[in-house]
Design a protein around this motif. Structure first.
Motif, PDB file in Angstrom:
ATOM      1  N   THR A 290       4.988   5.393   1.079  1.00 27.36           N
ATOM      2  CA  THR A 290       4.062   5.204  -0.038  1.00 27.36           C
ATOM      3  C   THR A 290       4.319   6.305  -1.046  1.00 27.36           C
ATOM      4  O   THR A 290       4.571   7.454  -0.666  1.00 27.36           O
TER       5      THR A 290
ATOM      6  N   THR B  75       2.504   8.138  -4.440  1.00 27.43           N
ATOM      7  CA  THR B  75       1.294   8.268  -5.246  1.00 27.43           C
ATOM      8  C   THR B  75       1.741   8.791  -6.595  1.00 27.43           C
ATOM      9  O   THR B  75       2.357   9.856  -6.683  1.00 27.43           O
TER      10      THR B  75
ATOM     11  N   ASP C 105      -1.537   4.412  -5.396  1.00 30.41           N
ATOM     12  CA  ASP C 105      -0.735   4.452  -4.172  1.00 30.41           C
ATOM     13  C   ASP C 105       0.081   3.170  -4.135  1.00 30.41           C
ATOM     14  O   ASP C 105      -0.480   2.067  -4.161  1.00 30.41           O
TER      15      ASP C 105
ATOM     16  N   PRO D 170       3.223   1.011  -2.196  1.00 31.80           N
ATOM     17  CA  PRO D 170       4.132   0.898  -1.063  1.00 31.80           C
ATOM     18  C   PRO D 170       5.575   0.760  -1.562  1.00 31.80           C
ATOM     19  O   PRO D 170       5.829   0.084  -2.564  1.00 31.80           O
TER      20      PRO D 170
ATOM     21  N   PRO E 208       3.340  -3.860   1.680  1.00 35.47           N
ATOM     22  CA  PRO E 208       3.113  -2.915   2.783  1.00 35.47           C
ATOM     23  C   PRO E 208       3.731  -3.445   4.076  1.00 35.47           C
ATOM     24  O   PRO E 208       3.487  -4.575   4.471  1.00 35.47           O
TER      25      PRO E 208
END
Length: 173
Positions: free
Chosen positions: A116, A118, A123, A125, A171
């Motif tokens: 991940t 940021t 955030d 994936p 994800p």
């Protein structure tokens, strides 16, 4: 117009009067020591601001928080890293300040390419791909163009500095 895969959010400016002297200082051994020791503080600033602010902000450095899964512990491991953007991918380099060993996050990505980032309060994936050959050299040259300290880091070590492409993903998909 389609939205970029990664927000282009930066605090500060690449044209800041601080950029050139900061980059020159970072290229020295004492400068690397300072940056290494500021990385914990920078991680906290980045985490609290959700990737909006960084200690390197006044110089307009593009910084991302990369969260990998520890290959031994299975725990999340967070690393603040400079990045280079190209199209719908960003790239990170495992320079480790020119140290003899690869940074742990690179081994984590080799073991599990799902991570991940940021950036800009989001955030996202990603799936990592380690670059090899000409593409690795081309992208690493972009790091050296962005901040000359990457050339100094390469000269301090005999290891090949790992470079990864990060692309948005579902994800765990």
């Amino acid at each position: 117009m389609t939205e970029s895969a990664f927000p282009d959010v930066r605090w500060g400016s690449e044209t800041s009067v601080l950029r050139r002297p900061a980059a020159a200082f970072a290229a020295t051994r004492p400068g690397s020591w300072v940056l290494r020791n500021l990385s914990g503080l920078d991680r906290r600033v980045l985490e609290r601001s959700r990737g909006r602010l960084t200690v390197l902000g006044p110089i307009g450095a593009p910084v991302v928080l990369l969260t990998t899964t520890g290959r031994k512990s299975g725990q999340p491991r967070i690393s603040p890293l400079l990045y280079v953007r190209e199209d719908d991918r960003i790239f990170v380099a495992g320079s480790n300040f020119g140290g003899e060993r690869h940074p742990g996050w690179t081994a984590n990505l080799r073991a599990d390419p799902h991570a991940t980032v940021t950036i800009g309060g989001r955030d996202l994936p990603v799936r990592a791909t380690e670059l090899k050959g000409e593409e690795r050299e081309r992208i690493y040259a972009e790091f050296m163009e962005m901040v000359r300290v990457y050339d100094v880091y390469r000269g301090r070590t005999d290891r090949e500095i790992r470079v990864f492409a990060l692309a948005r993903s579902d994800p765990r998909g």
